[in-house]
Scaffold this active site. Structure first.
Site, PDB file in Angstrom:
ATOM      1  N   LYS A  22      -0.567   9.021   0.142  1.00  0.00           N
ATOM      2  CA  LYS A  22      -1.522   7.937  -0.127  1.00  0.00           C
ATOM      3  C   LYS A  22      -1.811   7.155   1.150  1.00  0.00           C
ATOM      4  O   LYS A  22      -2.958   6.876   1.477  1.00  0.00           O
ATOM      5  CB  LYS A  22      -0.935   6.997  -1.188  1.00  0.00           C
ATOM      6  CG  LYS A  22      -1.615   5.660  -1.291  1.00  0.00           C
ATOM      7  CD  LYS A  22      -0.946   4.736  -2.265  1.00  0.00           C
ATOM      8  CE  LYS A  22       0.123   3.850  -1.698  1.00  0.00           C
ATOM      9  NZ  LYS A  22      -0.324   2.738  -0.854  1.00  0.00           N
ATOM     10  N   ASN A  23      -0.759   6.815   1.881  1.00  0.00           N
ATOM     11  CA  ASN A  23      -0.948   5.944   3.047  1.00  0.00           C
ATOM     12  C   ASN A  23      -1.617   6.655   4.219  1.00  0.00           C
ATOM     13  O   ASN A  23      -2.129   6.004   5.129  1.00  0.00           O
ATOM     14  CB  ASN A  23       0.394   5.347   3.491  1.00  0.00           C
ATOM     15  CG  ASN A  23       0.858   4.256   2.542  1.00  0.00           C
ATOM     16  OD1 ASN A  23       0.146   3.916   1.596  1.00  0.00           O
ATOM     17  ND2 ASN A  23       2.042   3.725   2.771  1.00  0.00           N
ATOM     18  N   CYS A 118       0.244  -5.292  -2.725  1.00  0.00           N
ATOM     19  CA  CYS A 118       1.586  -5.767  -3.087  1.00  0.00           C
ATOM     20  C   CYS A 118       1.861  -7.082  -2.373  1.00  0.00           C
ATOM     21  O   CYS A 118       1.556  -7.226  -1.191  1.00  0.00           O
ATOM     22  CB  CYS A 118       2.648  -4.753  -2.664  1.00  0.00           C
ATOM     23  SG  CYS A 118       2.611  -3.235  -3.606  1.00  0.00           S
ATOM     24  N   ARG A 126      -0.358 -11.479   2.805  1.00  0.00           N
ATOM     25  CA  ARG A 126      -0.331 -10.350   3.736  1.00  0.00           C
ATOM     26  C   ARG A 126      -1.430 -10.618   4.755  1.00  0.00           C
ATOM     27  O   ARG A 126      -2.594 -10.287   4.543  1.00  0.00           O
ATOM     28  CB  ARG A 126      -0.585  -9.027   2.993  1.00  0.00           C
ATOM     29  CG  ARG A 126       0.405  -8.663   1.916  1.00  0.00           C
ATOM     30  CD  ARG A 126       1.566  -7.829   2.412  1.00  0.00           C
ATOM     31  NE  ARG A 126       1.257  -6.534   2.956  1.00  0.00           N
ATOM     32  CZ  ARG A 126       1.295  -5.389   2.290  1.00  0.00           C
ATOM     33  NH1 ARG A 126       1.590  -5.379   1.016  1.00  0.00           N
ATOM     34  NH2 ARG A 126       1.053  -4.239   2.894  1.00  0.00           N
ATOM     35  N   ASP A 311       9.529   0.965   2.916  1.00  0.00           N
ATOM     36  CA  ASP A 311       9.065   1.458   1.615  1.00  0.00           C
ATOM     37  C   ASP A 311      10.130   2.249   0.855  1.00  0.00           C
ATOM     38  O   ASP A 311       9.912   2.635  -0.297  1.00  0.00           O
ATOM     39  CB  ASP A 311       7.811   2.332   1.792  1.00  0.00           C
ATOM     40  CG  ASP A 311       6.577   1.492   2.054  1.00  0.00           C
ATOM     41  OD1 ASP A 311       6.681   0.253   2.021  1.00  0.00           O
ATOM     42  OD2 ASP A 311       5.500   2.071   2.293  1.00  0.00           O
ATOM     43  N   ARG A 403      -0.341   3.054  -8.673  1.00  0.00           N
ATOM     44  CA  ARG A 403      -1.117   2.892  -7.436  1.00  0.00           C
ATOM     45  C   ARG A 403      -0.716   3.935  -6.398  1.00  0.00           C
ATOM     46  O   ARG A 403      -1.524   4.309  -5.547  1.00  0.00           O
ATOM     47  CB  ARG A 403      -0.866   1.503  -6.820  1.00  0.00           C
ATOM     48  CG  ARG A 403      -1.553   0.382  -7.521  1.00  0.00           C
ATOM     49  CD  ARG A 403      -1.367  -0.903  -6.748  1.00  0.00           C
ATOM     50  NE  ARG A 403      -1.629  -0.671  -5.340  1.00  0.00           N
ATOM     51  CZ  ARG A 403      -1.040  -1.328  -4.342  1.00  0.00           C
ATOM     52  NH1 ARG A 403      -0.186  -2.265  -4.591  1.00  0.00           N
ATOM     53  NH2 ARG A 403      -1.326  -1.045  -3.092  1.00  0.00           N
TER      54      ARG A 403
END
Ligand code: UD1
Length: 423
Positions: A22-23, A118, A126, A311, A403
Site C-alpha cells: 500500500k505504502n 491515522c 500529522r 509500523d 485501509r
C-alpha cells in the site's frame, strides 16, 4: 461499522501470499498525475486507501480501468484534468497530500485539502510542514484558507538543492515526484531510504525520469520534459509480511510466506530469530516456525529504514506480551503509537507507558475481550492478540484495518484462524 469476532487460541499453519505494498502504491499512483501517456500498474493491493487514491485521481480527471480482479489498473488522462483535491477524499488518508506537488508541477495550480489519516502524533496531528517548505523552495507559492492549500507556480517548478531538517518518508516521496518534470536539477538531502521510496524511484525511472542516489540519503533528480508509457509491478507489502511473521511466531505456528523479498526485512527477521523463531529464506519466500517459548527483547527501538519499523511496533508488542520476561519498546517516530496498549490490557496484557517507552511484562495469557482499533497497525495488533487469546475477542472499528490489509480475515482463515467479520 464492521467487527471481527475471533475465537482463540489458534495455531497458524500453511501458506500466505503477500499483497502489493500500500505504502509503495500510494505515491506511485499520485505520481501518475505527471503523465500524459497511459500507465499500467500491477500488484495493487485491494485495500481501502488504494480505492480512495484511485477515486481522488478520478476526481482530478484520470481515467481508471481495472484488470485482473482489480490488481492491475491502467491510468490515462481525460481531456479535462482538474486541480481540486477535496476534503471528502483526503480526510481519511494522509497520502492524499501527495497529489499537491504533482498538480503544481504539471498544471501550475492546485487547491488541495489538508489530509487526515491515522492520528499518531497526539495533539500535534500529522504535520506537513516539511512537504510545504520544500515545495516552496521549488517555486510553489501557497496560502491556506479554510483547511485548503491554494497553491500555484509561475510556470514549471525549478530544480533546487534541498536539505530536509528531519527524515520524512512522505516528504521525500512528494519532493521526488514534484521534481521529475521540473526545470533543471534538484538535489535532495536527508532523504528517507525506505523500500517504498526506492520503489517509487524505480517506477519513475522506468518511465524515463532521471533520478539517482548520489549519497546514502541524497538523491539527484534531473528534470525531464515528459514521462513515457510504462508498466510497473509494485513491490510486496513489508508490513503485511512482518505481521504474518509475528503471527507465526506468536502462535507456535508454521507459515510459508510468499511473494516478498526477505532481504528487505532483514532487521525484523533477525529480531524474530532473537525471540526464538526458526526462519529460512529462499528468494521470495520466508519459512517461519514459532518457538515453544518466546524470548524477551530488552529494548526494541523504532527507527527509519534499516532500523526496526514503527509500523510493526504494535504487532511486536503483542508478541512480547507472551515472552518469558520483561521487554520494552521505544518509539522514535510517532508520539501516539501505543494507543492500542490500553486495549491489550483488556485482554490481560501488563504494559506501562512512560513517554515514548513501553514496558511490557511478559508471560501474559491473553483472555478474549471486546476491544476497539484506534489506527491501522493497532488493529492488526489486536487481531493477533485475539488469535492467541483464550475465548472470544471482538475487535471493533476494523475499517482501520481495511485501509491497509487486503482481506486479512480470509488470509487468516486459510491458515487456521477462527475469525469472522460481522457487519
Ligand atoms: C509513512 C508511512 C507510515 C509510516 C511512516 C514512518 C505511508 C502512506 N505511510 O508515513 O505508514 O509509519 O512513513 O515510516 O507511506 N513529520 C513532520 N512534518 C512533516 C512530515 C512528517 O513533522 O511535514 C514528522 C511526522 O509527524 C513523524 C515523522 O516526521 O513524526 C515521520 O513521518 P513521515 O516519515 O513523514 O511519515 P509518513 O510519510 O506520514
Amino acid at each position: 461499522m464492521d467487527k471481527f469476532v475471533i475465537k482463540g487460541p489458534c495455531v497458524l499453519k500453511g501458506q500466505v501470499l503477500i499483497s502489493g505494498s500500500k505504502n509503495a502504491a500510494l505515491p506511485i499512483l499520485a505520481s501518475t498525475i505527471l503523465f500524459d501517456k497511459p500507465v499500467v500498474i500491477k500488484n495493487l493491493p485491494r485495500v481501502r486507501d488504494i480505492n480512495t487514491m484511485l477515486n481522488l485521481l478520478r476526481s482530478l480527471g484520470s481515467k481508471i480501468e481495472f484488470f485482473d480482479n482489480r490488481k492491475k489498473v491502467r491510468i490515462s488522462k481525460t481531456k479535462k484534468p482538474k486541480h481540486f483535491a477535496s476534503y471528502s477524499l483526503l480526510k481519511t488518508m494522509r497520502a492524499g497530500i501527495l497529489v499537491l506537488g504533482p498538480l503544481v508541477a504539471k498544471y501550475h495550480k492546485s487547491i488541495t485539502s489538508f489530509p487526515g489519516g491515522c492520528v499518531l502524533n497526539g495533539n500535534s496531528g500529522r504535520p506537513i510542514d516539511l512537504h510545504l517548505k520544500a515545495l516552496q523552495k521549488l517555486g510553489m507559492k501557497y496560502e491556506i484558507k479554510k483547511g485548503y492549500i491554494y497553491a500555484k507556480s509561475k510556470g514549471k517548478l525549478r530544480g533546487k538543492n534541498i536539505k530536509f531538517p528531519s527524515i520524512s518518508v512522505g516528504a521525500s516521496q512528494h519532493l521526488i515526484i514534484s521534481s521529475v518534470i521540473s526545470d533543471g536539477t534538484t538535489t535532495l538531502q536527508g532523504v528517507a531510504t525506505e523500500p517504498e521510496v526506492v520503489d517509487l524511484i524505480n517506477f519513475l525511472n522506468s518511465a524515463g525520469a532521471n533520478i539517482k542516489w548520489v549519497g546514502k540519503r541524497a538523491c539527484q533528480i534531473v528534470g525531464v520534459n515528459s514521462l513515457n508509457e510504462t508498466s510497473y509491478t509494485i513491490m510486496g507489502d513489508r508490513i503485511e509480511n512482518g505481521t504474518f511473521c509475528v503471527a507465526a511466531t506468536l502462535t507456535k505456528g508454521n507459515l510459508l510466506i510468499k511473494g516478498f523479498d526477505p532481504k528487505i526485512i532483514k532487521t525484523e527477521l533477525e529480531l524474530l530469530k532473537k525471540t526464538g523463531a526458526k526462519i529460512k529464506t529462499i528468494k521470495d519466500e520466508i519459512h517461519i516456525k514459532g518457538p515453544q517459548k518466546i524470548k524477551k527483547i530488552n529494548n526494541l527501538v523504532t527507527k527509519e529504514y534499516g532500523g526496526f519499523p514503527t509500523d510493526l511496533a504494535p504487532q511486536f508488542m503483542v508478541l512480547l506480551c507472551k515472552a518469558n520476561g520483561r521487554s520494552s519498546i521505544t518509539e522514535n517516530i510517532f508520539k501516539s503509537r501505543f494507543m492500542h496498549a490500553m486495549e491489550l490490557q483488556r485482554l490481560g496484557a501488563k504494559i506501562s507507558i512512560n513517554n515514548s517507552k513501553a514496558t511490557i511484562e511478559g508471560n501474559t495469557n491473553f483472555i478474549g475481550a471486546e476491544v476497539m482499533s484506534s489506527d491501522l497497525r493497532a488493529s492488526a495488533a489486536l487481531i493477533l492478540a485475539g488469535i492467541s487469546a483464550k475465548g472470544t475477542t471482538v475487535v471493533s472499528r476494523v475499517y482501520h484495518c481495511d485501509r491497509g490489509y487486503e482481506k486479512i480475515e480470509n488470509k487468516l482463515k486459510k491458515i487456521g484462524a477462527k475469525i469472522k467479520r460481522l457487519n
